[in-house]
Design an enzyme around this catalytic site. Sequence first.
Site, PDB file in Angstrom:
ATOM      1  N   GLU A  88       7.539  39.182  36.155  1.00 18.40           N
ATOM      2  CA  GLU A  88       7.547  40.029  34.859  1.00 18.40           C
ATOM      3  C   GLU A  88       7.111  41.464  35.378  1.00 18.40           C
ATOM      4  O   GLU A  88       6.570  41.733  36.254  1.00 18.40           O
ATOM      5  CB  GLU A  88       6.572  39.484  33.986  1.00 18.40           C
ATOM      6  CG  GLU A  88       6.389  40.286  32.828  1.00 18.40           C
ATOM      7  CD  GLU A  88       7.718  40.423  32.283  1.00 18.40           C
ATOM      8  OE1 GLU A  88       8.282  39.439  31.843  1.00 18.40           O
ATOM      9  OE2 GLU A  88       8.055  41.289  31.934  1.00 18.40           O
ATOM     10  N   GLY A 134      -0.858  29.514  30.830  1.00 12.27           N
ATOM     11  CA  GLY A 134      -1.631  31.036  30.808  1.00 12.27           C
ATOM     12  C   GLY A 134      -1.376  31.855  29.898  1.00 12.27           C
ATOM     13  O   GLY A 134      -0.029  32.258  29.673  1.00 12.27           O
ATOM     14  N   GLY A 171      -2.463  34.780  29.164  1.00 15.09           N
ATOM     15  CA  GLY A 171      -3.233  36.179  29.436  1.00 15.09           C
ATOM     16  C   GLY A 171      -2.314  37.269  29.007  1.00 15.09           C
ATOM     17  O   GLY A 171      -1.364  37.119  28.161  1.00 15.09           O
ATOM     18  N   ALA A 194       8.762  45.994  44.194  1.00 17.66           N
ATOM     19  CA  ALA A 194       8.806  47.088  43.043  1.00 17.66           C
ATOM     20  C   ALA A 194       7.327  47.736  43.000  1.00 17.66           C
ATOM     21  O   ALA A 194       7.024  48.700  42.785  1.00 17.66           O
ATOM     22  CB  ALA A 194       9.416  46.445  41.714  1.00 17.66           C
ATOM     23  N   CYS A 246      -2.969  44.555  39.191  1.00 25.35           N
ATOM     24  CA  CYS A 246      -1.741  44.335  40.263  1.00 25.35           C
ATOM     25  C   CYS A 246      -1.481  45.241  41.282  1.00 25.35           C
ATOM     26  O   CYS A 246      -0.914  44.660  42.462  1.00 25.35           O
ATOM     27  CB  CYS A 246      -0.498  44.148  39.453  1.00 25.35           C
ATOM     28  SG  CYS A 246      -0.531  42.546  38.254  1.00 25.35           S
TER      29      CYS A 246
HETATM   30  P1  NAD Z   1      -4.671  36.884  32.938  1.00 23.53           P
HETATM   31  O1  NAD Z   1      -5.707  36.555  33.846  1.00 23.53           O
HETATM   32  O2  NAD Z   1      -4.718  37.739  31.855  1.00 23.53           O
HETATM   33  O3  NAD Z   1      -4.113  35.441  32.394  1.00 23.53           O
HETATM   34  C1  NAD Z   1      -4.039  34.263  33.202  1.00 23.53           C
HETATM   35  C2  NAD Z   1      -4.639  32.963  32.328  1.00 23.53           C
HETATM   36  O4  NAD Z   1      -4.086  31.604  33.097  1.00 23.53           O
HETATM   37  C3  NAD Z   1      -6.158  32.841  32.045  1.00 23.53           C
HETATM   38  O5  NAD Z   1      -6.280  33.009  30.733  1.00 23.53           O
HETATM   39  C4  NAD Z   1      -6.340  31.750  32.737  1.00 23.53           C
HETATM   40  O6  NAD Z   1      -7.627  30.982  31.866  1.00 23.53           O
HETATM   41  C5  NAD Z   1      -5.278  30.960  32.800  1.00 23.53           C
HETATM   42  N1  NAD Z   1      -5.233  29.885  33.870  1.00 23.53           N
HETATM   43  C6  NAD Z   1      -5.540  30.136  35.071  1.00 23.53           C
HETATM   44  N2  NAD Z   1      -5.230  28.658  35.550  1.00 23.53           N
HETATM   45  C7  NAD Z   1      -5.027  27.847  34.778  1.00 23.53           C
HETATM   46  C8  NAD Z   1      -4.437  26.557  35.078  1.00 23.53           C
HETATM   47  N3  NAD Z   1      -4.623  25.902  36.089  1.00 23.53           N
HETATM   48  N4  NAD Z   1      -4.331  25.983  33.788  1.00 23.53           N
HETATM   49  C9  NAD Z   1      -4.185  26.593  32.704  1.00 23.53           C
HETATM   50  N5  NAD Z   1      -4.500  27.882  32.385  1.00 23.53           N
HETATM   51  C10 NAD Z   1      -4.816  28.581  33.498  1.00 23.53           C
HETATM   52  O7  NAD Z   1      -3.619  37.357  34.017  1.00 23.53           O
HETATM   53  P2  NAD Z   1      -2.332  38.112  33.772  1.00 23.53           P
HETATM   54  O8  NAD Z   1      -2.628  39.701  33.805  1.00 23.53           O
HETATM   55  O9  NAD Z   1      -1.628  37.547  32.601  1.00 23.53           O
HETATM   56  O10 NAD Z   1      -1.313  37.897  35.022  1.00 23.53           O
HETATM   57  C11 NAD Z   1      -0.706  36.720  35.404  1.00 23.53           C
HETATM   58  C12 NAD Z   1       0.286  36.899  36.561  1.00 23.53           C
HETATM   59  O11 NAD Z   1       1.343  37.735  36.076  1.00 23.53           O
HETATM   60  C13 NAD Z   1      -0.188  37.484  37.781  1.00 23.53           C
HETATM   61  O12 NAD Z   1       0.256  36.755  38.757  1.00 23.53           O
HETATM   62  C14 NAD Z   1      -0.008  38.730  37.589  1.00 23.53           C
HETATM   63  O13 NAD Z   1       0.215  39.506  38.911  1.00 23.53           O
HETATM   64  C15 NAD Z   1       1.288  38.972  37.210  1.00 23.53           C
HETATM   65  N6  NAD Z   1       1.885  40.149  36.364  1.00 23.53           N
HETATM   66  C16 NAD Z   1       0.777  40.720  35.415  1.00 23.53           C
HETATM   67  C17 NAD Z   1       0.857  41.900  34.639  1.00 23.53           C
HETATM   68  C18 NAD Z   1       0.071  42.610  33.813  1.00 23.53           C
HETATM   69  O14 NAD Z   1       0.292  43.533  33.086  1.00 23.53           O
HETATM   70  N7  NAD Z   1      -1.283  42.024  33.679  1.00 23.53           N
HETATM   71  C19 NAD Z   1       2.364  42.349  34.791  1.00 23.53           C
HETATM   72  C20 NAD Z   1       3.325  41.673  35.564  1.00 23.53           C
HETATM   73  C21 NAD Z   1       3.106  40.569  36.458  1.00 23.53           C
HETATM   74  C1  UGA Z   2       2.458  47.977  36.997  1.00 19.83           C
HETATM   75  C2  UGA Z   2       4.079  48.293  36.971  1.00 19.83           C
HETATM   76  O1  UGA Z   2       4.193  49.555  36.367  1.00 19.83           O
HETATM   77  C3  UGA Z   2       4.691  47.071  36.172  1.00 19.83           C
HETATM   78  O2  UGA Z   2       6.243  47.230  36.373  1.00 19.83           O
HETATM   79  C4  UGA Z   2       4.181  45.676  36.684  1.00 19.83           C
HETATM   80  O3  UGA Z   2       4.935  44.610  36.033  1.00 19.83           O
HETATM   81  C5  UGA Z   2       2.573  45.580  36.495  1.00 19.83           C
HETATM   82  O4  UGA Z   2       2.223  46.625  37.501  1.00 19.83           O
HETATM   83  C6  UGA Z   2       2.208  44.361  37.167  1.00 19.83           C
HETATM   84  O5  UGA Z   2       2.984  43.709  37.934  1.00 19.83           O
HETATM   85  O6  UGA Z   2       1.134  44.321  36.639  1.00 19.83           O
HETATM   86  P1  UGA Z   2       0.661  48.375  35.008  1.00 19.83           P
HETATM   87  O7  UGA Z   2      -0.228  48.258  36.321  1.00 19.83           O
HETATM   88  O8  UGA Z   2       0.347  47.626  33.769  1.00 19.83           O
HETATM   89  O9  UGA Z   2       1.983  48.232  35.553  1.00 19.83           O
HETATM   90  O10 UGA Z   2       0.509  49.895  34.648  1.00 19.83           O
HETATM   91  P2  UGA Z   2       1.261  51.089  35.005  1.00 19.83           P
HETATM   92  O11 UGA Z   2       1.931  52.310  34.006  1.00 19.83           O
HETATM   93  O12 UGA Z   2       1.956  50.992  36.489  1.00 19.83           O
HETATM   94  O13 UGA Z   2       0.050  51.956  35.876  1.00 19.83           O
HETATM   95  C7  UGA Z   2      -1.033  51.494  36.985  1.00 19.83           C
HETATM   96  C8  UGA Z   2      -1.867  52.542  37.282  1.00 19.83           C
HETATM   97  O14 UGA Z   2      -1.311  53.848  37.869  1.00 19.83           O
HETATM   98  C9  UGA Z   2      -2.560  53.071  36.153  1.00 19.83           C
HETATM   99  O15 UGA Z   2      -4.075  53.384  36.377  1.00 19.83           O
HETATM  100  C10 UGA Z   2      -1.923  54.474  35.878  1.00 19.83           C
HETATM  101  O16 UGA Z   2      -2.870  55.288  35.537  1.00 19.83           O
HETATM  102  C11 UGA Z   2      -1.636  54.938  37.382  1.00 19.83           C
HETATM  103  N1  UGA Z   2      -0.696  56.091  37.403  1.00 19.83           N
HETATM  104  C12 UGA Z   2       0.551  55.553  36.782  1.00 19.83           C
HETATM  105  C13 UGA Z   2      -0.903  57.221  37.768  1.00 19.83           C
HETATM  106  O17 UGA Z   2      -1.934  57.627  38.290  1.00 19.83           O
HETATM  107  N2  UGA Z   2       0.171  58.048  37.731  1.00 19.83           N
HETATM  108  C14 UGA Z   2       1.219  57.770  37.521  1.00 19.83           C
HETATM  109  O18 UGA Z   2       2.214  58.561  37.574  1.00 19.83           O
HETATM  110  C15 UGA Z   2       1.692  56.702  37.035  1.00 19.83           C
END
Ligand code: NAD
Ligand code: UGA
Length: 447
Positions: A161, A10, A12, A223, A276
């Site tokens: 993460e 992944g 991403g 969280a 998320c």
């Molecule tokens: P993303 O969609 O950006 O990336 C995921 C990647 O995985 C894609 O590029 C996809 O092509 C690849 N993929 C899917 N299935 C696959 C497979 N079987 N083999 C190989 N590649 C494969 O997703 P993301 O935003 O990186 O999120 C990933 C996970 O992390 C989610 O569970 C999300 O909830 C969590 N997370 C995201 C954030 C964030 O800020 N985006 C922060 C913390 C946790």
């Molecule tokens: C959030 C969490 O903050 C991360 O800890 C977590 O890892 C991540 O989700 C995840 O699991 O994907 P993210 O969604 O990237 O991170 O960004 P945030 O800063 O949390 O903002 C989320 C949304 O809430 C945004 O649209 C932001 O504008 C909004 N927000 C945030 C508000 O409207 N008010 C605030 O005070 C804070």
Amino acid sequence: MEIKNICCIGAGYVGGPTMAVIALKNPHLKITIVDANPDKIKAWNGPLENLPVYEPGLADVIQETRGKNLFFSDDIDNAIIKAEMIFMSVNTPTKTEGEGAGMASDLRYIEACARNIAKVATTDKIVIEKSTLPVRTAEKIKEILDLEGNGVHFEILSNPEFLAEGTAIQDLLEPDRVLIGGDETESGQESVSALVDIYANWIPKDKILATNVWSSELSKLAANAMLAQRVSSINSLSALCEKTGANIDELSKAIGMDHRIGSHFLKASVGFGGSCFQKDILNLVYLCKYYGLDEVAEYWHQVVKINDYQKDRFAQKIINHFGGDLSGKRIAILGWAFKANTNDTRESPSIFVAEKLFNVGATLEIYDPMVSKESILNDIQAYWNCSSQIVQDRIRILNKTSSIKDSDAVAILTEWNEFKKIEFYKSKVFDGRNVLEESFYSIGKNK
Ligand code: NAD
Ligand code: UGA
């Protein structure tokens, strides 16, 4: 087990930046990030200014590590075979069909990863859940690995993460904590130690928290739910401020100065977006219902319902101002990303607000400094219910903001700094992020 080779499945928003920082801080490890999407891998291997993820500081870390100890590849099987430790960092969106549709997490991608690992692994592996997953997913992963594997031993860890987009590199370099869940068996604890050693190369040991697997999986969902709950709480109060003449920014400050409450995540807005918060809370709601905890489920569901209410309330303010019909009105939409400093638009409030305005006749001019025209049009095509001809007639994507001074109204939907400097002349500004000192309408400020 000595760790020399790491594979991350992944590439991403999480896989890319997370592995880049681990590679930066562990030059002795070889890290290969793989993805099922070859175009994404190509982009990660391409010019630094066109990486698939925009994050401040990311390009510098990639420049430092790429081709030295960090590699991007579409040869998934080979990377799995060579690695002693495998991170699964694939997407876990909300299910769109079958049992739990609209609520539960879709685990098909994580299950496909487990199947792939089981099929090709011929040596013992530590398999790490980096994706956000429902509590007790490790059980399901173990079952797949053991049933479909070649008799090798798999140890499963949970290492969710916590980075936020827009500050990912900073969050990875100086995290509040790193959470590692492992089995209490000897091999489980050895695997936890192996992962602790990697993080301990730059993170103080007292910030690395070891728990059991279920606590780790559930802590991640909890969280996100707690963070989103604060945003919905302050947004719910913004509606009351508008009825009573109280000012939501003053309220946030007064509440946040209580050290027991704290000042973060109290910024009123048009609503939270991002890939998320909504999906993780809906997943939590589903889990509570599954375990028969209906009252707990309903408590958390309200966080999402208030968010929907807030987005709708903002769009309705604009519509009401024009008497319910926006035919012939030009509305500028400033900001398409779900927050500043990212090019990510997943679940962005802009998608919803713009559609609602469009559906009552508005002509929209959309501008975002970081989101491409192609991404905006893709979102419109994917999430709106209208023909592409109508879209062509009434939507323009701008690459600068000079023409918006002639629009009938401006909606600020992302808190990009540059919006503070725009001369709005006589346009009526509806500020959905409270970024301007003064505007025609700000969230939670006008009686
Ligand atoms: P993303 O969609 O950006 O990336 C995921 C990647 O995985 C894609 O590029 C996809 O092509 C690849 N993929 C899917 N299935 C696959 C497979 N079987 N083999 C190989 N590649 C494969 O997703 P993301 O935003 O990186 O999120 C990933 C996970 O992390 C989610 O569970 C999300 O909830 C969590 N997370 C995201 C954030 C964030 O800020 N985006 C922060 C913390 C946790
Ligand atoms: C959030 C969490 O903050 C991360 O800890 C977590 O890892 C991540 O989700 C995840 O699991 O994907 P993210 O969604 O990237 O991170 O960004 P945030 O800063 O949390 O903002 C989320 C949304 O809430 C945004 O649209 C932001 O504008 C909004 N927000 C945030 C508000 O409207 N008010 C605030 O005070 C804070």
